[in-house]
Scaffold this motif. Sequence first.
Motif, PDB file in Angstrom:
ATOM      1  N   VAL A 259     129.954  14.181  42.695  1.00  0.00           N
ATOM      2  CA  VAL A 259     131.183  14.955  42.640  1.00  0.00           C
ATOM      3  C   VAL A 259     130.842  16.404  42.297  1.00  0.00           C
ATOM      4  O   VAL A 259     130.274  16.684  41.238  1.00  0.00           O
ATOM      5  N   LEU A 260     131.156  17.317  43.210  1.00  0.00           N
ATOM      6  CA  LEU A 260     130.831  18.729  43.053  1.00  0.00           C
ATOM      7  C   LEU A 260     132.008  19.583  43.509  1.00  0.00           C
ATOM      8  O   LEU A 260     132.809  19.155  44.342  1.00  0.00           O
ATOM      9  N   PRO A 261     132.111  20.812  42.990  1.00  0.00           N
ATOM     10  CA  PRO A 261     133.099  21.740  43.565  1.00  0.00           C
ATOM     11  C   PRO A 261     132.801  21.945  45.045  1.00  0.00           C
ATOM     12  O   PRO A 261     131.642  22.041  45.457  1.00  0.00           O
ATOM     13  N   ALA A 262     133.848  22.009  45.860  1.00  0.00           N
ATOM     14  CA  ALA A 262     133.659  22.133  47.308  1.00  0.00           C
ATOM     15  C   ALA A 262     132.977  23.433  47.693  1.00  0.00           C
ATOM     16  O   ALA A 262     132.334  23.515  48.741  1.00  0.00           O
ATOM     17  N   ALA A 263     133.137  24.467  46.892  1.00  0.00           N
ATOM     18  CA  ALA A 263     132.533  25.773  47.164  1.00  0.00           C
ATOM     19  C   ALA A 263     132.471  26.551  45.859  1.00  0.00           C
ATOM     20  O   ALA A 263     133.155  26.215  44.887  1.00  0.00           O
ATOM     21  N   THR A 264     131.627  27.571  45.840  1.00  0.00           N
ATOM     22  CA  THR A 264     131.700  28.502  44.725  1.00  0.00           C
ATOM     23  C   THR A 264     132.866  29.447  44.978  1.00  0.00           C
ATOM     24  O   THR A 264     133.331  29.602  46.113  1.00  0.00           O
ATOM     25  N   ARG A 265     133.336  30.089  43.934  1.00  0.00           N
ATOM     26  CA  ARG A 265     134.469  31.004  44.112  1.00  0.00           C
ATOM     27  C   ARG A 265     134.072  32.201  44.977  1.00  0.00           C
ATOM     28  O   ARG A 265     134.869  32.670  45.795  1.00  0.00           O
ATOM     29  N   ALA A 266     132.841  32.668  44.821  1.00  0.00           N
ATOM     30  CA  ALA A 266     132.375  33.794  45.642  1.00  0.00           C
ATOM     31  C   ALA A 266     132.267  33.383  47.104  1.00  0.00           C
ATOM     32  O   ALA A 266     132.629  34.140  48.011  1.00  0.00           O
ATOM     33  N   GLU A 267     131.774  32.178  47.340  1.00  0.00           N
ATOM     34  CA  GLU A 267     131.641  31.681  48.711  1.00  0.00           C
ATOM     35  C   GLU A 267     133.015  31.549  49.361  1.00  0.00           C
ATOM     36  O   GLU A 267     133.203  31.894  50.534  1.00  0.00           O
ATOM     37  N   ALA A 268     133.995  31.041  48.615  1.00  0.00           N
ATOM     38  CA  ALA A 268     135.345  30.881  49.149  1.00  0.00           C
ATOM     39  C   ALA A 268     135.961  32.237  49.493  1.00  0.00           C
ATOM     40  O   ALA A 268     136.605  32.386  50.534  1.00  0.00           O
ATOM     41  N   ALA A 269     135.764  33.221  48.619  1.00  0.00           N
ATOM     42  CA  ALA A 269     136.311  34.559  48.875  1.00  0.00           C
ATOM     43  C   ALA A 269     135.705  35.149  50.151  1.00  0.00           C
ATOM     44  O   ALA A 269     136.411  35.768  50.960  1.00  0.00           O
ATOM     45  N   LYS A 270     134.409  34.948  50.357  1.00  0.00           N
ATOM     46  CA  LYS A 270     133.752  35.443  51.567  1.00  0.00           C
ATOM     47  C   LYS A 270     134.306  34.747  52.812  1.00  0.00           C
ATOM     48  O   LYS A 270     134.462  35.365  53.873  1.00  0.00           O
ATOM     49  N   ALA A 271     134.611  33.457  52.698  1.00  0.00           N
ATOM     50  CA  ALA A 271     135.157  32.712  53.831  1.00  0.00           C
ATOM     51  C   ALA A 271     136.531  33.243  54.223  1.00  0.00           C
ATOM     52  O   ALA A 271     136.851  33.349  55.415  1.00  0.00           O
ATOM     53  N   VAL A 272     137.348  33.604  53.237  1.00  0.00           N
ATOM     54  CA  VAL A 272     138.670  34.170  53.524  1.00  0.00           C
ATOM     55  C   VAL A 272     138.525  35.491  54.278  1.00  0.00           C
ATOM     56  O   VAL A 272     139.211  35.749  55.278  1.00  0.00           O
ATOM     57  N   THR A 273     137.610  36.333  53.822  1.00  0.00           N
ATOM     58  CA  THR A 273     137.379  37.626  54.477  1.00  0.00           C
ATOM     59  C   THR A 273     136.861  37.441  55.902  1.00  0.00           C
ATOM     60  O   THR A 273     137.310  38.117  56.835  1.00  0.00           O
ATOM     61  N   ALA A 274     135.909  36.512  56.077  1.00  0.00           N
ATOM     62  CA  ALA A 274     135.329  36.277  57.401  1.00  0.00           C
ATOM     63  C   ALA A 274     136.398  35.783  58.381  1.00  0.00           C
ATOM     64  O   ALA A 274     136.444  36.223  59.536  1.00  0.00           O
ATOM     65  N   PHE A 275     137.262  34.874  57.928  1.00  0.00           N
ATOM     66  CA  PHE A 275     138.336  34.383  58.797  1.00  0.00           C
ATOM     67  C   PHE A 275     139.284  35.509  59.175  1.00  0.00           C
ATOM     68  O   PHE A 275     139.654  35.657  60.343  1.00  0.00           O
ATOM     69  N   THR A 276     139.701  36.313  58.201  1.00  0.00           N
ATOM     70  CA  THR A 276     140.655  37.392  58.467  1.00  0.00           C
ATOM     71  C   THR A 276     140.089  38.379  59.474  1.00  0.00           C
ATOM     72  O   THR A 276     140.795  38.816  60.397  1.00  0.00           O
ATOM     73  N   ASP A 277     138.821  38.726  59.319  1.00  0.00           N
ATOM     74  CA  ASP A 277     138.183  39.659  60.256  1.00  0.00           C
ATOM     75  C   ASP A 277     138.169  39.085  61.671  1.00  0.00           C
ATOM     76  O   ASP A 277     138.492  39.782  62.644  1.00  0.00           O
ATOM     77  N   ALA A 278     137.793  37.816  61.797  1.00  0.00           N
ATOM     78  CA  ALA A 278     137.720  37.186  63.112  1.00  0.00           C
ATOM     79  C   ALA A 278     139.118  37.034  63.720  1.00  0.00           C
ATOM     80  O   ALA A 278     139.311  37.264  64.925  1.00  0.00           O
ATOM     81  N   TYR A 279     140.085  36.672  62.907  1.00  0.00           N
ATOM     82  CA  TYR A 279     141.462  36.516  63.373  1.00  0.00           C
ATOM     83  C   TYR A 279     141.984  37.837  63.946  1.00  0.00           C
ATOM     84  O   TYR A 279     142.627  37.858  65.001  1.00  0.00           O
ATOM     85  N   ASN A 280     141.699  38.940  63.262  1.00  0.00           N
ATOM     86  CA  ASN A 280     142.162  40.250  63.727  1.00  0.00           C
ATOM     87  C   ASN A 280     141.483  40.668  65.028  1.00  0.00           C
ATOM     88  O   ASN A 280     142.125  41.227  65.924  1.00  0.00           O
ATOM     89  N   LYS A 281     140.193  40.407  65.144  1.00  0.00           N
ATOM     90  CA  LYS A 281     139.483  40.756  66.381  1.00  0.00           C
ATOM     91  C   LYS A 281     140.039  39.975  67.566  1.00  0.00           C
ATOM     92  O   LYS A 281     140.240  40.522  68.650  1.00  0.00           O
ATOM     93  N   ALA A 282     140.289  38.673  67.349  1.00  0.00           N
ATOM     94  CA  ALA A 282     140.815  37.838  68.428  1.00  0.00           C
ATOM     95  C   ALA A 282     142.227  38.262  68.812  1.00  0.00           C
ATOM     96  O   ALA A 282     142.570  38.314  69.997  1.00  0.00           O
ATOM     97  N   ASP A 283     143.053  38.586  67.811  1.00  0.00           N
ATOM     98  CA  ASP A 283     144.433  38.985  68.089  1.00  0.00           C
ATOM     99  C   ASP A 283     144.482  40.321  68.826  1.00  0.00           C
ATOM    100  O   ASP A 283     145.301  40.510  69.721  1.00  0.00           O
TER     101      ASP A 283
END
Length: 330
Positions: free
Chosen positions: A42-66
């Motif tokens: 049983v482990l945390p699914a992600a570190t908090r820093a890793e999760a924050a980076k994932a949010v940024t990466a998704f937002t950047d990709a979403y904007n480029k695609a849109d």
Amino acid sequence: MTRERSRQRLRRRDRNALIAASLTALSLTASGCVVVHGERVVLPAATRAEAAKAVTAFTDAYNKADKAYDSSLDAPYVTGALSDIDSARLRAGHVNSPSGNANHTPLTLTDVKITIPEKAGWPRWFVADARGNKGGNYRWVLVFTRGDLGERWQVSYLTLMAPGTVPAFRTDQDGWAEAVPAGAGGLAVRPDALSKTYADYLEKGGKTFADGRDTSGLRADRAKEAKKPGLVRQFIDEPLTHGDYAPLALRTADGGALVFFTTHHYEKQTAYTGATVPVPNKDVQALIKGDVKQSLTLESIANQAVLDPAGSGPVRVLGRVQGLTSAQGE
């Protein structure tokens, strides 16, 4: 070399090897790469820093695609229900505007709150909710998931919730949340049964879900549409629970669960003899295969976020996004 000196050298070699092994284990622990027997630990699914980076990466990709109306630009960052809805939206946009989205406004997410559950096994996932600059003052609630340590974080669910409706989650002393297994009991509806239960509700009604826009309101809208002259409307609602469409649930502070699940929908519109089926708009037109003569079948995917209470009581829909994925004319 004497026998005693040989023994001393061997002892030093063994000690150095042990120190090296210990340092390697410590390094792996410190880097968060303890994945041996990850299906049981049983482990945390992600570190908090890793999760924050994932949010940024998704937002950047979403904007480029849109901006480009190009689904390939964010395809690596979406999966499941969101992938189906988003790719169809971008495909229609490209048909109608091949040079890109002239009305593009970049999505910005602020006041981002990340909730990370501890769990064993894969997939691992976490929830981010944020204030977006689109969709009014609704909170954007996104579920990030991945099936292996080497995979990219992808968003499988995206819903919009009114301010103040995102529930408080149960967390431990370190701030980690609790994932609720799909087959867990003790709730009004098991998470793995919600997709079918909701599909059945849309057809037959009942008391399982609290009244609201996406429950009793949606059924009322369908009944009203069915009475319009000139067209016969038929609706088919199906559960969708496999693979990346599987439900995910977080324990809420009151003992219930916030559950994300997917459903699959068809609407067939058939015109009376001598009449034609109207095409709602150019985005629908862009997704139509065949010629619309006597009928038009619209296929869509929806993802829901619901508050599933402990014990009994109606399930309350907090957010729902439904998107057209294909259309067939006949």
